[in-house]
Design an enzyme around this catalytic site. Structure first.
Site, PDB file in Angstrom:
ATOM      1  N   GLY A   7      -5.921  34.875  20.779  1.00  0.00           N
ATOM      2  CA  GLY A   7      -5.989  33.333  20.959  1.00  0.00           C
ATOM      3  C   GLY A   7      -6.261  33.856  19.972  1.00  0.00           C
ATOM      4  N   GLY A   8      -4.848  34.103  19.017  1.00  0.00           N
ATOM      5  CA  GLY A   8      -4.786  33.799  17.907  1.00  0.00           C
ATOM      6  C   GLY A   8      -3.595  32.728  17.448  1.00  0.00           C
ATOM      7  N   ALA A   9      -3.465  32.405  18.469  1.00  0.00           N
ATOM      8  CA  ALA A   9      -2.434  31.091  17.872  1.00  0.00           C
ATOM      9  C   ALA A   9      -3.513  29.675  17.403  1.00  0.00           C
ATOM     10  N   GLY A  10      -4.622  30.088  17.658  1.00  0.00           N
ATOM     11  CA  GLY A  10      -5.715  29.154  17.859  1.00  0.00           C
ATOM     12  C   GLY A  10      -6.799  29.131  16.192  1.00  0.00           C
ATOM     13  N   PHE A  11      -7.053  28.739  16.557  1.00  0.00           N
ATOM     14  CA  PHE A  11      -7.603  28.009  14.114  1.00  0.00           C
ATOM     15  C   PHE A  11      -8.630  29.310  13.213  1.00  0.00           C
ATOM     16  N   ILE A  12      -9.001  30.101  14.372  1.00  0.00           N
ATOM     17  CA  ILE A  12      -9.679  31.061  14.041  1.00  0.00           C
ATOM     18  C   ILE A  12      -9.204  32.410  13.583  1.00  0.00           C
ATOM     19  N   GLY A  13      -7.950  32.683  15.206  1.00  0.00           N
ATOM     20  CA  GLY A  13      -7.749  33.437  15.063  1.00  0.00           C
ATOM     21  C   GLY A  13      -6.427  33.753  14.733  1.00  0.00           C
ATOM     22  N   THR A 134     -20.269  32.764  19.398  1.00  0.00           N
ATOM     23  CA  THR A 134     -20.913  31.807  18.921  1.00  0.00           C
ATOM     24  C   THR A 134     -22.597  31.991  18.263  1.00  0.00           C
ATOM     25  N   ASP A 135     -22.722  30.900  17.151  1.00  0.00           N
ATOM     26  CA  ASP A 135     -24.600  30.637  17.763  1.00  0.00           C
ATOM     27  C   ASP A 135     -24.779  30.120  18.217  1.00  0.00           C
ATOM     28  N   GLU A 136     -24.139  29.485  19.007  1.00  0.00           N
ATOM     29  CA  GLU A 136     -24.478  28.134  19.969  1.00  0.00           C
ATOM     30  C   GLU A 136     -25.150  29.188  20.666  1.00  0.00           C
ATOM     31  N   TYR A 159     -20.361  24.933  27.369  1.00  0.00           N
ATOM     32  CA  TYR A 159     -19.091  25.559  26.501  1.00  0.00           C
ATOM     33  C   TYR A 159     -19.774  26.943  26.248  1.00  0.00           C
ATOM     34  N   LYS A 163     -20.310  31.895  26.395  1.00  0.00           N
ATOM     35  CA  LYS A 163     -20.201  32.304  25.526  1.00  0.00           C
ATOM     36  C   LYS A 163     -21.625  33.050  26.167  1.00  0.00           C
TER      37      LYS A 163
HETATM   38  P1  NAD Z   1      -9.222  27.157  19.013  1.00  0.00           P
HETATM   39  O1  NAD Z   1      -9.369  26.722  20.447  1.00  0.00           O
HETATM   40  O2  NAD Z   1      -9.086  27.167  17.722  1.00  0.00           O
HETATM   41  O3  NAD Z   1      -8.420  28.373  20.286  1.00  0.00           O
HETATM   42  C1  NAD Z   1      -8.511  29.070  21.073  1.00  0.00           C
HETATM   43  C2  NAD Z   1      -7.620  29.483  21.661  1.00  0.00           C
HETATM   44  O4  NAD Z   1      -7.648  30.646  22.082  1.00  0.00           O
HETATM   45  C3  NAD Z   1      -6.349  29.084  20.852  1.00  0.00           C
HETATM   46  O5  NAD Z   1      -5.424  29.358  21.112  1.00  0.00           O
HETATM   47  C4  NAD Z   1      -5.659  29.480  22.623  1.00  0.00           C
HETATM   48  O6  NAD Z   1      -4.076  29.076  22.937  1.00  0.00           O
HETATM   49  C5  NAD Z   1      -5.587  30.568  23.599  1.00  0.00           C
HETATM   50  N1  NAD Z   1      -6.556  30.298  24.710  1.00  0.00           N
HETATM   51  C6  NAD Z   1      -7.423  29.916  25.613  1.00  0.00           C
HETATM   52  N2  NAD Z   1      -7.509  30.276  26.531  1.00  0.00           N
HETATM   53  C7  NAD Z   1      -6.794  31.358  26.756  1.00  0.00           C
HETATM   54  C8  NAD Z   1      -6.543  32.321  27.683  1.00  0.00           C
HETATM   55  N3  NAD Z   1      -6.597  32.750  29.120  1.00  0.00           N
HETATM   56  N4  NAD Z   1      -5.642  32.941  27.343  1.00  0.00           N
HETATM   57  C9  NAD Z   1      -4.879  33.370  26.219  1.00  0.00           C
HETATM   58  N5  NAD Z   1      -5.438  32.444  25.118  1.00  0.00           N
HETATM   59  C10 NAD Z   1      -6.098  31.727  25.460  1.00  0.00           C
HETATM   60  O7  NAD Z   1     -10.766  28.373  18.903  1.00  0.00           O
HETATM   61  P2  NAD Z   1     -11.705  28.529  17.957  1.00  0.00           P
HETATM   62  O8  NAD Z   1     -12.507  27.954  17.539  1.00  0.00           O
HETATM   63  O9  NAD Z   1      -9.949  29.520  17.057  1.00  0.00           O
HETATM   64  O10 NAD Z   1     -12.412  29.797  18.241  1.00  0.00           O
HETATM   65  C11 NAD Z   1     -11.863  31.186  17.879  1.00  0.00           C
HETATM   66  C12 NAD Z   1     -12.843  32.014  18.337  1.00  0.00           C
HETATM   67  O11 NAD Z   1     -14.525  31.714  17.616  1.00  0.00           O
HETATM   68  C13 NAD Z   1     -13.701  31.442  20.237  1.00  0.00           C
HETATM   69  O12 NAD Z   1     -14.132  32.530  20.958  1.00  0.00           O
HETATM   70  C14 NAD Z   1     -14.831  30.832  19.598  1.00  0.00           C
HETATM   71  O13 NAD Z   1     -15.549  30.550  20.711  1.00  0.00           O
HETATM   72  C15 NAD Z   1     -15.471  31.932  18.111  1.00  0.00           C
HETATM   73  N6  NAD Z   1     -15.719  30.250  17.975  1.00  0.00           N
HETATM   74  C16 NAD Z   1     -15.793  29.783  17.315  1.00  0.00           C
HETATM   75  C17 NAD Z   1     -16.128  29.688  15.910  1.00  0.00           C
HETATM   76  C18 NAD Z   1     -15.759  28.219  15.187  1.00  0.00           C
HETATM   77  O14 NAD Z   1     -16.578  26.435  14.565  1.00  0.00           O
HETATM   78  N7  NAD Z   1     -14.191  27.206  15.329  1.00  0.00           N
HETATM   79  C19 NAD Z   1     -17.483  29.273  15.625  1.00  0.00           C
HETATM   80  C20 NAD Z   1     -17.445  30.926  16.041  1.00  0.00           C
HETATM   81  C21 NAD Z   1     -16.985  31.689  16.954  1.00  0.00           C
HETATM   82  O1  DAU Z   2     -21.383  26.763  15.895  1.00  0.00           O
HETATM   83  C1  DAU Z   2     -20.200  27.304  16.005  1.00  0.00           C
HETATM   84  C2  DAU Z   2     -19.388  25.968  16.991  1.00  0.00           C
HETATM   85  O2  DAU Z   2     -19.193  25.532  16.121  1.00  0.00           O
HETATM   86  C3  DAU Z   2     -18.669  27.156  17.334  1.00  0.00           C
HETATM   87  O3  DAU Z   2     -18.901  27.948  18.981  1.00  0.00           O
HETATM   88  C4  DAU Z   2     -17.642  26.083  18.556  1.00  0.00           C
HETATM   89  O4  DAU Z   2     -16.551  26.624  18.788  1.00  0.00           O
HETATM   90  C5  DAU Z   2     -17.147  24.825  17.852  1.00  0.00           C
HETATM   91  O5  DAU Z   2     -16.648  23.887  18.165  1.00  0.00           O
HETATM   92  C6  DAU Z   2     -18.648  24.023  16.808  1.00  0.00           C
HETATM   93  O6  DAU Z   2     -19.177  23.279  17.455  1.00  0.00           O
HETATM   94  P1  DAU Z   2     -20.191  21.799  17.620  1.00  0.00           P
HETATM   95  O7  DAU Z   2     -20.302  21.252  18.661  1.00  0.00           O
HETATM   96  O8  DAU Z   2     -21.188  22.419  16.300  1.00  0.00           O
HETATM   97  O9  DAU Z   2     -18.609  21.432  16.612  1.00  0.00           O
HETATM   98  P2  DAU Z   2     -18.293  19.808  16.668  1.00  0.00           P
HETATM   99  O10 DAU Z   2     -16.746  19.781  15.608  1.00  0.00           O
HETATM  100  O11 DAU Z   2     -17.474  19.131  17.871  1.00  0.00           O
HETATM  101  O12 DAU Z   2     -19.187  19.461  16.030  1.00  0.00           O
HETATM  102  C7  DAU Z   2     -20.151  19.287  14.899  1.00  0.00           C
HETATM  103  C8  DAU Z   2     -21.060  18.489  15.112  1.00  0.00           C
HETATM  104  O13 DAU Z   2     -20.225  17.341  14.336  1.00  0.00           O
HETATM  105  C9  DAU Z   2     -22.147  18.715  15.370  1.00  0.00           C
HETATM  106  O14 DAU Z   2     -23.864  18.194  15.599  1.00  0.00           O
HETATM  107  C10 DAU Z   2     -21.303  17.292  16.349  1.00  0.00           C
HETATM  108  C11 DAU Z   2     -21.429  15.736  15.267  1.00  0.00           C
HETATM  109  N1  DAU Z   2     -19.939  15.323  15.890  1.00  0.00           N
HETATM  110  C12 DAU Z   2     -18.660  15.680  16.381  1.00  0.00           C
HETATM  111  C13 DAU Z   2     -17.157  15.259  16.447  1.00  0.00           C
HETATM  112  C14 DAU Z   2     -16.774  15.690  16.882  1.00  0.00           C
HETATM  113  C15 DAU Z   2     -19.947  14.292  15.265  1.00  0.00           C
HETATM  114  O15 DAU Z   2     -20.908  13.166  15.178  1.00  0.00           O
HETATM  115  N2  DAU Z   2     -19.211  13.528  15.829  1.00  0.00           N
HETATM  116  C16 DAU Z   2     -18.196  13.613  16.456  1.00  0.00           C
HETATM  117  O16 DAU Z   2     -16.814  13.158  16.069  1.00  0.00           O
END
Ligand code: NAD
Ligand code: DAU
Length: 352
Positions: A7-13, A134-136, A159, A163
């Site tokens: 997942g290194g092409a994603g946001f956190i990765g 995730t904390d979710e 979701y 997880k």
């Molecule tokens: P993201 O959606 O930005 O990126 C996910 C990446 O995974 C993408 O590059 C995608 O191409 C890749 N991917 C998806 N399915 C795949 C598959 N089957 N095989 C290979 N690659 C695949 O996600 P993110 O926000 O960077 O989150 C990364 C990780 O951190 C996730 O596991 C997520 O649950 C966890 N996390 C995210 C948050 C957050 O706030 N975004 C917080 C806590 C934990």
């Molecule tokens: O807590 C960690 C999680 O945070 C990660 O595991 C998830 O991958 C990540 O997507 C994120 O989940 P959330 O559902 O909290 O994130 P999101 O940005 O979708 O929403 C943040 C908050 O804002 C949530 O309470 C919903 C609200 N929201 C979201 C969107 C997209 C709005 O009010 N309006 C919006 O348009």
């Protein structure tokens, strides 16, 4: 140190890969399927580095691609981030979440176990598999209290349920097979290269374009925000020094109501474009998310006291940097808004 990141092409990765390649100097193999959320443009700064390699592959493809990736790259550490990550998309349809988050994690754990079984004793005991979660998984908090590592799992969305399942698989592979697994559970991340479906980048881009800022329900839901580069540092700390079989919560003690986050973004934009303000006039309350968790808040004291990690950014410094990053990097987000996702509402269905 050889690190296989999924997942290194994603946001956190991508923040993690940039950190590992540029600051840690590790040999990195990035395994990513490049779904809608994967974007190699986020890795421009490291794409030509001699210590970086990319493999386009699906983590569910255990027999062919994953076993081959382990055999040829021979990692010391695996950092597993590949996932479907967006709650609203999981409400619209959970298939990909079950496949990637559950089946894919199983596939990767099993490929890792077979590879690890064949290592010599020294490499075997040094090996780590970090499952990034995730904390979710802990569900929703009331007005008081924090999520601790021992908080029982109580996921609300497809979701978070997927997880939670993957966390249980990861810990089971440690308890049953001895694979040196560590699990991290982090709060909401934000920062540069964040796909504009998530709250913060969506609000920034909609506000810039003079479009409505859709706040779900009354906007009183609370999230605990962590700047993505702080998370990347935490992940390397946990993967390199965490104890096998343990879980570590990651968070920056930055609880904010959604409505306050949106107002803060509007205020920063008012400061830059005073002629277009006040941007807060664009705030629009819309139908709530089904199963919307009320409050998340992380107790990260185990990670802070045991491994010495601490968040460097406050929400105020991080959000300022983030808004300015979007203002300066239209080359990155414009193609996504035009060709991948233009901001329409996701995750609502008739009957709720
Ligand atoms: P993201 O959606 O930005 O990126 C996910 C990446 O995974 C993408 O590059 C995608 O191409 C890749 N991917 C998806 N399915 C795949 C598959 N089957 N095989 C290979 N690659 C695949 O996600 P993110 O926000 O960077 O989150 C990364 C990780 O951190 C996730 O596991 C997520 O649950 C966890 N996390 C995210 C948050 C957050 O706030 N975004 C917080 C806590 C934990
Ligand atoms: O807590 C960690 C999680 O945070 C990660 O595991 C998830 O991958 C990540 O997507 C994120 O989940 P959330 O559902 O909290 O994130 P999101 O940005 O979708 O929403 C943040 C908050 O804002 C949530 O309470 C919903 C609200 N929201 C979201 C969107 C997209 C709005 O009010 N309006 C919006 O348009």
């Amino acid at each position: 140190m050889r690190i296989l990141v999924t997942g290194g092409a994603g946001f956190i990765g991508s923040a993690l890969v940039r950190h590992l390649v540029s600051e840690i100097g590790a040999e990195v193999l990035n395994v990513d399927a490049l779904t809608y959320a994967g974007n190699l443009a986020s890795l421009k700064s490291v794409e030509s580095a001699p210590n970086y390699q990319f493999l386009q592959a699906d983590i569910c493809d255990r027999a062919r691609m994953m076993q081959e990736a382990f055999a040829s790259f021979r990692p010391d550490i695996v950092m597993h981030l590949a996932a479907e990550s967006h709650v609203d998309r999981s409400i619209s349809g959970a298939d990909d979440f079950i496949q990637t988050n559950i089946v894919g994690t199983f596939s990767l754990l099993d490929a890792a176990r077979h590879y690890w079984d064949g290592l010599d004793a020294r490499r075997k005991s040094a090996f780590r598999f970090l499952h990034v979660s995730t904390d979710e998984v802990y569900g929703s908090l009331g007005d008081e209290g924090l999520f601790e590592e021992t908080t029982p799992y109580d996921p609300s969305s497809p979701y978070s349920a997927s997880k939670a399942a993957s966390d249980h698989l990861a810990i089971a592979w440690h308890r049953t097979y001895g694979l040196p697994v560590v699990v991290s559970n982090c709060s909401n991340n934000y920062g540069p290269f964040h796909f504009p479906e998530k709250l913060i980048p969506l609000m920034i881009l909609n506000a810039l374009e003079g479009k409505p800022l859709p706040v779900y329900g009354n906007g009183a839901n609370v999230r605990d925000w962590l700047y993505v580069e702080d998370h990347a540092r935490a992940l390397f700390t946990i993967a390199s020094r965490g104890r096998p079989g343990e879980k570590y919560n990651v968070g920056g003690r930055n609880e904010r109501r959604n409505i306050d986050v949106v107002h803060r973004i509007c205020a920063i934009l008012d400061g830059v474009y005073s002629d277009k303000g006040p941007h807060a006039r664009l705030i629009t309350n819309v139908t709530d998310r089904p199963g919307h968790d009320a409050r998340y808040a992380i107790d990260a004291s185990k990670l802070e006291s045991e491994l010495g990690w601490k968040a460097q950014e406050t929400f105020e410094t991080g959000i300022e940097k983030t808004v300015h990053w979007y203002l300066e990097n239209e080359w990155w987000w414009r193609p996504l808004r035009e060709n991948v996702y233009s901001g329409e509402r996701l995750g609502v269905f008739k009957g709720r």
